[in-house]
Design an enzyme around this catalytic site. Structure first.
Site, PDB file in Angstrom:
ATOM      1  N   TYR A 125       0.894  -1.036  -0.080  1.00  0.00           N
ATOM      2  CA  TYR A 125      -0.074  -0.024  -0.071  1.00  0.00           C
ATOM      3  C   TYR A 125       0.687   1.160   0.140  1.00  0.00           C
ATOM      4  O   TYR A 125       0.421   2.299  -0.537  1.00  0.00           O
ATOM      5  CB  TYR A 125      -0.876   0.065   1.170  1.00  0.00           C
ATOM      6  CG  TYR A 125      -1.877  -1.018   1.259  1.00  0.00           C
ATOM      7  CD1 TYR A 125      -3.257  -1.003   0.740  1.00  0.00           C
ATOM      8  CD2 TYR A 125      -1.824  -2.439   1.502  1.00  0.00           C
ATOM      9  CE1 TYR A 125      -4.032  -2.176   0.674  1.00  0.00           C
ATOM     10  CE2 TYR A 125      -2.307  -3.372   1.584  1.00  0.00           C
ATOM     11  CZ  TYR A 125      -3.646  -3.204   1.079  1.00  0.00           C
ATOM     12  OH  TYR A 125      -4.695  -4.461   1.154  1.00  0.00           O
ATOM     13  N   LYS A 165       4.312 -14.210   5.167  1.00  0.00           N
ATOM     14  CA  LYS A 165       4.684 -15.033   4.104  1.00  0.00           C
ATOM     15  C   LYS A 165       6.149 -15.236   4.070  1.00  0.00           C
ATOM     16  O   LYS A 165       6.609 -15.120   2.790  1.00  0.00           O
ATOM     17  CB  LYS A 165       3.930 -14.734   2.813  1.00  0.00           C
ATOM     18  CG  LYS A 165       4.147 -15.616   1.607  1.00  0.00           C
ATOM     19  CD  LYS A 165       3.243 -16.696   1.760  1.00  0.00           C
ATOM     20  CE  LYS A 165       3.358 -17.759   0.787  1.00  0.00           C
ATOM     21  NZ  LYS A 165       3.040 -19.200   0.757  1.00  0.00           N
ATOM     22  N   ASP A 176      -0.788 -18.913   4.106  1.00  0.00           N
ATOM     23  CA  ASP A 176      -1.666 -19.815   3.488  1.00  0.00           C
ATOM     24  C   ASP A 176      -2.211 -20.743   4.386  1.00  0.00           C
ATOM     25  O   ASP A 176      -3.367 -21.070   4.634  1.00  0.00           O
ATOM     26  CB  ASP A 176      -0.900 -20.409   2.332  1.00  0.00           C
ATOM     27  CG  ASP A 176       0.594 -20.726   2.556  1.00  0.00           C
ATOM     28  OD1 ASP A 176       1.343 -20.050   2.171  1.00  0.00           O
ATOM     29  OD2 ASP A 176       0.737 -21.977   3.311  1.00  0.00           O
ATOM     30  N   ASP A 194      -5.575  -7.436   5.026  1.00  0.00           N
ATOM     31  CA  ASP A 194      -6.612  -7.141   4.068  1.00  0.00           C
ATOM     32  C   ASP A 194      -7.369  -8.668   3.951  1.00  0.00           C
ATOM     33  O   ASP A 194      -8.690  -8.618   3.983  1.00  0.00           O
ATOM     34  CB  ASP A 194      -5.917  -6.584   2.765  1.00  0.00           C
ATOM     35  CG  ASP A 194      -7.192  -6.008   2.022  1.00  0.00           C
ATOM     36  OD1 ASP A 194      -8.247  -5.676   2.508  1.00  0.00           O
ATOM     37  OD2 ASP A 194      -7.070  -6.215   0.725  1.00  0.00           O
TER      38      ASP A 194
END
Ligand code: ATP
Length: 401
Positions: free
Chosen positions: A149, A216, A265, A289
């Site tokens: 962002y 991640k 994940d 998000d």
């Protein structure tokens, strides 16, 4: 006498008649604000026998501000929120022109509200795709200031793309074909640490025994992986007596907060299969998000999902529903005011008025459990009849006091 909330020695000092600014907002904003104000005022009266009262003061932003002042976000609005520390905000229309990308993003940036906080908790009467939705009770701390962002992107077929690709070739020997777009993702130590710190402090204050760092890091080692490593540093260096990582204690935290980490994940599997494993979730902006929408879907959707944007180092908080202006249903008495009522409930807890917060929470829960719900929920719960915003609000008010 009406007086301002102040922030001293890391604590909010709250008078009996605190001035709290509100922005009614655009679209369904005025309807859900009106409902929320009635519920908050009634709950505060009931909790404190008239000894306490919120002195609401209106600030303008969005379409109404533009019509009345010519500015989408007047300076007085920013200073009003900064001066009074906590405020309630409705959804805002993002101007198509006018040089502002998003009013919400501008507000968060100008006030350095670095943590986006979203509680997700199921209660009876809410639709859920899960077999055991009662296991869902978590609070997401989403980093609010960086990641993609605040990143930079260049399109494939552009002179900027040519320039960046040749810089990457010269500096790092990295060959990219001329049809490659590039995105840059910044994640810093100070922003990661303050977010994890805020999540740990929250877990401490609210007696939550688990915090999960979601990242991640197996793929993006120096951004997502660094977020996890910096998070661990905060646990080990600043919360050694109160919290411990799974790695350091092999799953036996004693009475300390257990800090788990999950690859993003795997986390999406976990929130479906083992939602009760997670109580406070601290994560980077983009993961947050995705995760917050997925979790919101498990507990009834955006009509009931509250939020806050916080800077707890400076005592500031802007409380707002997750949903937008919903122009398709605006002005038709169709909006669900629950998300805004629950955002106000978070505000009340933050200022230490937990008794009033409990009253609102319980009144809304009992209303929904009685099958009195707005159309967004009625469509998904068998045997319920949709009521309008006003009827729902009256049903909530009828359960206060
Ligand atoms: P914006 O552009 O301001 O984000 P939007 O309509 O694109 O507005 P949302 O406002 O988040 O995005 O709405 C998405 C959908 O959810 C819409 O169909 C809307 O009617 C519905 N919705 C959003 N908030 C509520 C609510 N409080 N009550 C009922 N339905 C809602």
């Amino acid at each position: 006498m009406n007086a301002s909330i102040t922030f001293e020695d890391g604590q909010l000092r709250v008078p009996d008649r605190p001035i709290v600014p509100f922005i009614a907002g655009d679209g369904i904003g005025p309807e859900v604000w009106d409902a929320t104000r009635q519920a908050v005022d009634a709950a505060v009266r009931d909790a404190y026998d008239g000894q306490r009262e919120i002195a609401w003061t209106e600030l303008l932003a969005g379409e109404r501000a533009h019509q009345e002042t010519g500015s989408w976000l007047p300076d007085e609005t920013l200073t009003g929120i900064a001066d009074h520390l906590v405020a309630l905000k409705g959804p805002l229309t993002t101007p198509v022109a006018g040089g502002i990308r998003s009013l919400n993003v501008t507000l968060r940036r100008e006030l350095d509200l670095y943590a986006n906080v979203r509680p997700v908790r199921w209660f009876p009467g809410l639709p859920s795709p899960l077999r055991h939705p009662e296991q869902v009770s978590a609070v997401i701390f989403r980093e609010n200031t960086e990641d993609v962002y605040a990143g930079y992107e260049v399109p494939a077929h552009s002179s900027e793309g040519d320039t960046l690709r040749s810089m990457l070739r010269e500096a790092f020997g990295w060959e990219l074909t001329a049809d490659t777009g590039i995105g840059i993702k910044p994640v810093s130590e100070h922003a990661s640490k303050r977010l994890v710190r805020a999540a740990l402090r929250y877990a401490q204050e609210r007696q939550r025994s688990r915090v999960t760092l979601v990242h991640k890091g197996n793929i993006m080692k120096y951004t997502e992986g660094a977020f996890r490593d910096w998070g661990w540093e905060v646990v080990r260096e600043e919360f050694a007596d109160q919290a411990v990582t799974w790695e350091d204690c092999d799953g036996e935290p004693g009475d300390r907060i257990l800090v788990l980490d999950r690859i993003a994940d795997a986390m999406f599997q976990d929130i479906l299969l083992n939602p009760d494993q997670h109580q406070v979730i601290a994560t980077t902006n983009l993961n947050g998000d995705y995760l917050s929408d997925a979790l919101a879907a498990q507990i009834g959707g955006i009509g009931v999902s509250p939020g806050a944007n916080l800077n707890d180092e400076e005592g500031r908080g802007l409380y707002e529903a997750v949903h937008g202006t919903a122009p398709d249903i605006a002005g038709q008495d169709l909006a669900n005011p629950t998300a805004t009522m629950f955002s106000a409930e978070m505000l009340l807890r933050r200022i230490g008025w937990g008794e009033a917060a409990d009253i609102i929470e319980s009144a809304v829960e009992r209303t929904v459990a009685a099958g009195v719900v707005t159309g967004d929920l009625a469509a998904r719960v068998q045997g319920t009849r949709a009521v309008g915003t006003r009827e729902f609000t009256d049903a909530v008010l009828g359960r206060i006091g």
